[in-house]
Scaffold this motif. Sequence first.
Motif, mmCIF file in Angstrom:
data_model
loop_
_atom_site.group_PDB
_atom_site.id
_atom_site.type_symbol
_atom_site.label_atom_id
_atom_site.label_comp_id
_atom_site.label_asym_id
_atom_site.label_seq_id
_atom_site.Cartn_x
_atom_site.Cartn_y
_atom_site.Cartn_z
ATOM 1 N N ALA A 1 0.839 -1.202 0.000
ATOM 2 C CA ALA A 1 0.000 0.000 0.000
ATOM 3 C C ALA A 1 0.875 1.254 0.000
ATOM 4 O O ALA A 1 1.884 1.328 0.716
ATOM 5 C CB ALA A 1 -0.909 -0.004 1.219
ATOM 6 N N LEU A 2 0.492 2.206 -0.805
ATOM 7 C CA LEU A 2 1.214 3.468 -0.889
ATOM 8 C C LEU A 2 0.531 4.471 0.024
ATOM 9 O O LEU A 2 -0.647 4.777 -0.145
ATOM 10 C CB LEU A 2 1.222 3.979 -2.334
ATOM 11 C CG LEU A 2 1.996 5.282 -2.569
ATOM 12 C CD1 LEU A 2 3.471 5.081 -2.267
ATOM 13 C CD2 LEU A 2 1.804 5.758 -3.999
ATOM 14 N N ARG A 3 1.267 4.935 1.007
ATOM 15 C CA ARG A 3 0.691 5.865 1.965
ATOM 16 C C ARG A 3 1.432 7.191 1.899
ATOM 17 O O ARG A 3 2.654 7.221 1.906
ATOM 18 C CB ARG A 3 0.797 5.287 3.385
ATOM 19 C CG ARG A 3 -0.096 4.076 3.617
ATOM 20 C CD ARG A 3 0.196 3.413 4.940
ATOM 21 N NE ARG A 3 1.510 2.769 4.921
ATOM 22 C CZ ARG A 3 2.049 2.159 5.969
ATOM 23 N NH1 ARG A 3 1.402 2.120 7.114
ATOM 24 N NH2 ARG A 3 3.238 1.594 5.872
ATOM 25 N N ARG A 4 0.691 8.245 1.855
ATOM 26 C CA ARG A 4 1.272 9.590 1.820
ATOM 27 C C ARG A 4 0.739 10.380 3.004
ATOM 28 O O ARG A 4 -0.436 10.299 3.346
ATOM 29 C CB ARG A 4 0.934 10.321 0.519
ATOM 30 C CG ARG A 4 1.592 9.710 -0.713
ATOM 31 C CD ARG A 4 1.341 10.563 -1.938
ATOM 32 N NE ARG A 4 1.967 10.010 -3.125
ATOM 33 C CZ ARG A 4 3.222 10.227 -3.489
ATOM 34 N NH1 ARG A 4 3.984 11.006 -2.732
ATOM 35 N NH2 ARG A 4 3.724 9.691 -4.581
ATOM 36 N N GLY A 5 1.597 11.139 3.610
ATOM 37 C CA GLY A 5 1.191 11.957 4.734
ATOM 38 C C GLY A 5 2.164 13.096 4.930
ATOM 39 O O GLY A 5 3.274 13.085 4.380
ATOM 40 N N PRO A 6 1.785 14.094 5.681
ATOM 41 C CA PRO A 6 2.684 15.234 5.910
ATOM 42 C C PRO A 6 3.882 14.821 6.760
ATOM 43 O O PRO A 6 3.781 13.974 7.643
ATOM 44 C CB PRO A 6 1.800 16.241 6.655
ATOM 45 C CG PRO A 6 0.754 15.397 7.312
ATOM 46 C CD PRO A 6 0.506 14.254 6.386
ATOM 47 N N ALA A 7 5.020 15.403 6.462
ATOM 48 C CA ALA A 7 6.219 15.140 7.254
ATOM 49 C C ALA A 7 6.081 15.771 8.630
ATOM 50 O O ALA A 7 5.366 16.766 8.812
ATOM 51 C CB ALA A 7 7.453 15.699 6.537
ATOM 52 N N TRP A 8 6.720 15.155 9.609
ATOM 53 C CA TRP A 8 6.676 15.697 10.965
ATOM 54 C C TRP A 8 7.361 17.055 10.979
ATOM 55 O O TRP A 8 8.490 17.218 10.552
ATOM 56 C CB TRP A 8 7.375 14.733 11.924
ATOM 57 C CG TRP A 8 7.631 15.307 13.288
ATOM 58 C CD1 TRP A 8 8.832 15.552 13.857
ATOM 59 C CD2 TRP A 8 6.649 15.710 14.248
ATOM 60 N NE1 TRP A 8 8.679 16.072 15.102
ATOM 61 C CE2 TRP A 8 7.339 16.192 15.393
ATOM 62 C CE3 TRP A 8 5.255 15.707 14.256
ATOM 63 C CZ2 TRP A 8 6.694 16.663 16.514
ATOM 64 C CZ3 TRP A 8 4.607 16.179 15.393
ATOM 65 C CH2 TRP A 8 5.315 16.650 16.506
ATOM 66 N N GLY A 9 6.657 18.047 11.455
ATOM 67 C CA GLY A 9 7.154 19.420 11.438
ATOM 68 C C GLY A 9 7.394 19.991 12.803
ATOM 69 O O GLY A 9 7.163 21.181 13.020
ATOM 70 N N CYS A 10 7.807 19.153 13.744
ATOM 71 C CA CYS A 10 8.142 19.624 15.093
ATOM 72 C C CYS A 10 6.963 20.323 15.770
ATOM 73 O O CYS A 10 7.123 21.319 16.481
ATOM 74 C CB CYS A 10 9.352 20.556 15.061
ATOM 75 S SG CYS A 10 10.826 19.788 14.362
ATOM 76 N N GLY A 11 5.759 19.807 15.526
ATOM 77 C CA GLY A 11 4.588 20.362 16.178
ATOM 78 C C GLY A 11 3.855 21.408 15.371
ATOM 79 O O GLY A 11 2.743 21.813 15.737
#
Length: 671
Positions: A557-567
């Motif tokens: 499965a290909l999952r896309r999500g926002p990168a962790w941005g330190c809160g």
Amino acid sequence: MSAIILQMACVAGLLGSAVLAIVLSRSKGATAVIYGMTLAVSALALIASLRWLLGATASAADLTLPIGLPWLGAHFRLDALASFFLVVVNLGGATASLYGLGYGHHESAPHRVLPFFPAFLAGMNLVVLADDAFSFLLCWEFMSLASWALVMAHHRETGNAKAGYIYLVMASFGTLALLLAFGLLAGPAGDYGFAAIRGSAHTTHAAALVLLLMLLGAGSKAGLVPLHVWLPLAHPAAPSHVSALMSGVMTKVAVYGFIRVVFDLLGPPTWPASAVVLFLGSVTAVMGILYAMMEKDLKRLLAYSTIENIGIVFVGLGLALAFQANGMKLAAALAFTAALLHVLNHSFFKSLLFFGAGAVLTATGERDMDKLGGLIHRMPFTSAAVLAGCVAISALPPFNGFVSEWLMFQAVLQSPELPQWALKIMVPAVGAMLALAAALAAACFVKFFGIPFLGRPRSPAAEKAGEVDRYSQAAMFVLAALCLLAGILPGLVIDALSPVSLEILSGRMPIQADEAWLSIAPIADSKSSYNGLLVMVFITVAASLAVYVIHRFASRALRRGPAWGCGFADPTPAAQYSSVSFAQPIRRVFGAFAFDARDHVEMPPPGDTRPARLRIELHDRIWEVMYQPIAAAVALSSERLNRLQFLTIRRYLSLVFATLVMLLLVLAIWS
């Protein structure tokens, strides 16, 4: 045609190209014509010198021209040591010319570059071939002036005029030191031919003074600390393919000068001389990479990295001197071969990385790493070549940088057999400093590749970047392939260097072609060995197996999500690691004593919407302690002596008369 005549014909071809460039420099086709000619001539000289080196010719080839000093002439000589360094010079010249065929079309002032580029190559060839002190110094100065002209090609850009001035001053200082060294070597007889110097006996005090002068003269050109100050200024100021030549090749010509005098002309070494060279080399290696770690300018970082690698080379030469002074021929040959191999390896990966920095500069107009990012998606071929160079310079297998540094450590491990307790204690400490430099180099080039090529673009220029021309790509991939080949087949290179070791030290490493499976064993199979080919096969198989297992058994499965941005909910490119933040842990550990580093944080009070600011304050202690006082003293004395320009004619005559009387008194006392 003899080999020496062919080499001199190639030099004549390069000088002819320089003259032709003056005529054609403002025409549209000048770039292709001049770089095409230098590529052809350098390739011919490379093949000829490589054939001479691999042929292991027993006798050197000599040539005397009726120019230069009337009673001496101009002597030139091709032997094993010269042929090896001609390989380094002309391989660098050929790849730089290939790169210039594409990069040169982006040059804003080709008429300032094209005439001096082939002249610079000719100067380096002549230095290596020179066989008397007068020819050596004349060619050395010609090489320095040609490279200075290339540094000043973009003299209107901020800081370039200062870089050219400091380079010229340091080059003149180095030439003066070399002049004094050759004067001592010639002695009262005044015979400046290398053959006569080689056959003369030198006192211990004269030999020590010559060593000191060579460390000043050749060391200033090579970049030994504390004589390194011109490198991070001049190398970035020059066009990128010239920077590659200055950093990857010209510094090696300086190493050649040191080897020629100290190992060949000066006679048997003493162990205290090796201690001096070891100390300077180890300090240079650590300080060079610490300076590089603090940099955010791509080309300045590479210039400082050159200082580190020059330190590694001089550590190898210092070890060779120590072993040679104690009659340990095998260990001396190991250390000397490791130094020569690192000379060759550094010319490969440092030229490659400067080409990569030039490609980034061409595509984005930026050298500041904190304004780059994400270039791996926009410049995939350049990114792959630069990654190979970063792995090689980080001394990671199976690339070539690992082999030469591994051999260096094998030489360090022979130090318990040295009889002097000072060396027994010093050499392991030098090995520890080399290990520290190697670890810092790996961290530095993670930064060098990660900040510009990975992540997201930090500026519109990085976002709009595109791949560079095919000539530039070809030059980079040629060097990347050489880095890999020298890493997986090091035995072939080591055996090719054996004629140089035999000529200079009368000893060599064991024949590596006799080892099974293309392994290398620097001392004996029972002690240590390395097989670059098997290491590469293991890495390839292990990586391929890992990829297969992940793709076979993990979720497809290909999952896309926002990168962790330190809160932060909406991360921006500014939230990424910068070159300054990447270097912060190293800066906190070493910055206090090396750079007098200070972090200044400007934090607005609660309720104030202004952003917080972090300002890093770094000081170059060597510049501030050594060079600023000298510059201030020169400026003050110049201001005082300026009054001499406004004397009357009677005062000028009185000054001349007083000087004449003083000289006569000195002569009377002397006689």
